[in-house]
Design an enzyme around this catalytic site. Structure first.
Site, mmCIF file in Angstrom:
data_model
loop_
_atom_site.group_PDB
_atom_site.id
_atom_site.type_symbol
_atom_site.label_atom_id
_atom_site.label_comp_id
_atom_site.label_asym_id
_atom_site.label_seq_id
_atom_site.Cartn_x
_atom_site.Cartn_y
_atom_site.Cartn_z
ATOM 1 N N HIS A 296 0.959 -1.331 -0.003
ATOM 2 C CA HIS A 296 -0.175 -0.085 0.008
ATOM 3 C C HIS A 296 0.760 1.317 -0.058
ATOM 4 O O HIS A 296 0.652 2.218 -0.886
ATOM 5 C CB HIS A 296 -1.023 -0.063 1.120
ATOM 6 N N GLU A 307 2.677 -0.743 7.862
ATOM 7 C CA GLU A 307 2.539 -2.002 7.014
ATOM 8 C C GLU A 307 3.677 -2.713 6.775
ATOM 9 O O GLU A 307 3.782 -4.042 6.785
ATOM 10 C CB GLU A 307 2.458 -1.199 5.733
ATOM 11 N N HIS A 333 -1.009 8.593 -5.109
ATOM 12 C CA HIS A 333 -1.971 7.650 -4.261
ATOM 13 C C HIS A 333 -3.361 7.897 -4.993
ATOM 14 O O HIS A 333 -4.040 8.824 -4.902
ATOM 15 C CB HIS A 333 -2.334 7.838 -2.903
#
Lengths: 412, 81
Positions: A296, A307, A333
């Site tokens: 991500h 993460e 993003h």
């Protein structure tokens, strides 16, 4: 597969940009950023709606729908799938699209019109342009798809959910073909203002190409991107039966929730780790089977450390072996479209035997100590990749994809 | 305002604001069947006419507009009443 992204509006251009380490981030041109803390984003470039739609259609299409429809056309063309209205099997074909917002720019314009000129001056087509499911509806209308047509709205994990859900529909026999993916077009006055106020965005305005730096110690927030990605998912027997070009296989789908906070990930990464484990369990694979993780990797302080911790929980000792990269370092993003775009990256990586890098790796962060494929693409070989997507609200989604040879080999 | 002036301005609005095909626009053209204007498009048409000519067109009067000619007549009548 089809993509509209800040680094390319077709799969080949997109992939060449990624393996060249090319950033798609630059000054925002969609609106005047005077007074904004953030003045940069990854905008889609060289996309003229008139190349794809007639003037009357454009009036009724928010950019988020345009992005998905065009990406979908690319995917359907590559798959050589076209349904005519009278085809009997179009009832077995559907659409599943993820979006974080929907037509945010249209919503802003219509509300401004209402406040300025009154409630009877807003457009009769505003609502259908705005609603988040409309990309799915439009793709169904355009392509004569009469089966399951739906939309997932789970913020930045939306289109990963859409791909997983579409694969599930095929697995349980509810459809044979699903156009799946997602899109977003939120680089708007309110989109940037809102994310700025939640202190989520990078303010590295003087160095746009260096602003999105996932896992780097100097990261200061994510950079908004826009665009969309689409894949054609098809029942394996049907695809092989018609001699379709097989790109890969969706082999695992895992979901979990953090149940913790509206925007922050649960510290320690246990939530995200459960999604990754669930995806591997669903695929009947072990951590040692996974050759690449498309993270991500948003470039926010919280996401990247969490993460990393989550990968260590889910992969154990394998965490330091498996290469992890965030292509958001180049695309920005894409929010609700990110999961689809990055599932496509994962498939391309496997089939091309090349790991796209995480660019802007300059200063290491002790909390981010995995192999992030820093700055340069790298050759590798592998059969399975994982793509992670997490969303505000605490949604965690992991997809495991298999390469073209895996998809073909298993069916033989 | 003369009907010919109204027609000229209405034609411009239909092309630029609604994106209709200029070659198909004539007084006899039916919005729904000839110009492919759907129910949402009719509302856009009325709003565009109101803005262009500074008139108010209530829904009960709008129901009688089926062709370009009828739209011209309605505007003409409103501007000259």
């Amino acid at each position: 597969m089809g993509v509209i992204t800040p680094v390319g509006n077709d799969v080949d251009t997109f992939w060449q940009s990624l393996i060249s380490g090319r950033s798609g981030v630059g000054p925002i041109t969609h609106f005047d950023t005077t007074g904004y803390r953030t003045k940069i984003a990854g905008e889609v470039k060289d996309f003229d709606p008139e190349d794809h739609f007639d003037k009357r259609e454009i009036r009724r299409l928010d950019p988020f729908s345009q992005f998905f429809l065009v990406a979908g056309r690319q995917a359907l063309a590559q798959a050589k799938i076209a349904f005519a209205p009278e085809d009997a099997d179009n009832e077995r074909a559907g659409v599943m699209v993820g979006a974080g917002f929907g037509g945010m720019g249209t919503f802003i314009d219509e509300v401004a019109l209402m406040l300025d000129r009154g409630p009877d001056r807003v457009s009769p087509t505003g609502i259908p342009k705005i609603i988040a499911n409309m990309a799915a509806g439009l793709a169904s209308i355009e392509n004569n798809l009469l089966g399951p047509v739906s939309c997932v709205v789970t913020a930045c994990s939306a289109s990963a959910n859409a791909i997983g859900d579409a694969a599930e529909l095929i697995r349980r026999g509810a459809a044979d073909v699903m156009l799946a993916g997602g899109s977003e077009a939120a680089i708007t006055t309110y989109g940037v203002a809102g994310f700025n106020q939640s202190r989520a965005l990078s303010v590295r305005n003087d160095e746009p190409a260096r602003a999105s730096r996932p896992f780097d110690a100097e990261r200061d927030g994510f950079v908004m991107g826009e665009g969309g990605g689409a894949l054609v998912l098809e029942d394996r027997d049907r695809a092989l039966g018609r001699g379709a070009e097989i790109i890969g296989e969706i082999v695992g789908y895992g979901m979990s929730a953090d149940a913790y906070h509206i925007t922050l990930p649960r510290p320690g990464g246990t939530g995200a780790a459960r999604a990754m484990k669930a995806a591997m369990t669903d695929a009947a694979l072990k951590p040692s089977d996974i050759s690449y993780i498309n993270a991500h990797g948003t470039s926010t302080e919280a996401n990247d450390a969490t993460e990393t911790a989550a990968i260590k929980i889910a992969f154990g000792d394998e965490a330091y072996r498996v290469p992890v990269s965030s292509t958001k370092s180049m695309t920005g993003h894409i929010l609700g479209g990110a999961g689809a775009v990055e599932a496509i990256v994962s498939l391309l990586a496997l089939n091309q035997g090349v790991l796209p890098p995480t660019i802007n790796q300059e200063t290491s962060d002790p909390e981010c100590d995995l192999d992030y494929v820093p700055n340069e693409a790298r050759r590798f070989s592998g059969e399975y990749a994982m793509s992670n997507s997490f969303g505000f609200g605490g949604h965690n989604v992991a997809l495991v994809v298999g390469s073209a040879s895996v998809a073909g080999a298993e069916s033989a | 305002m003369e009907k010919t002036d109204i027609e000229t301005r209405l034609r411009d609005v239909l092309v630029t604001e609604l994106g209709l095909d200029a070659e198909k626009i004539n007084p006899a053209a039916n919005f729904e069947t000839d110009l492919d204007v759907d129910s949402l498009g009719v509302v856009e048409l009325l709003m565009a006419m109101e803005d262009e000519f500074g008139v108010k067109i209530p829904d009960d009067e709008a129901e009688h507009i089926h062709t370009v000619g009828e739209a011209i007549d309605l505007v003409h009548q409103k501007l000259n009443s």
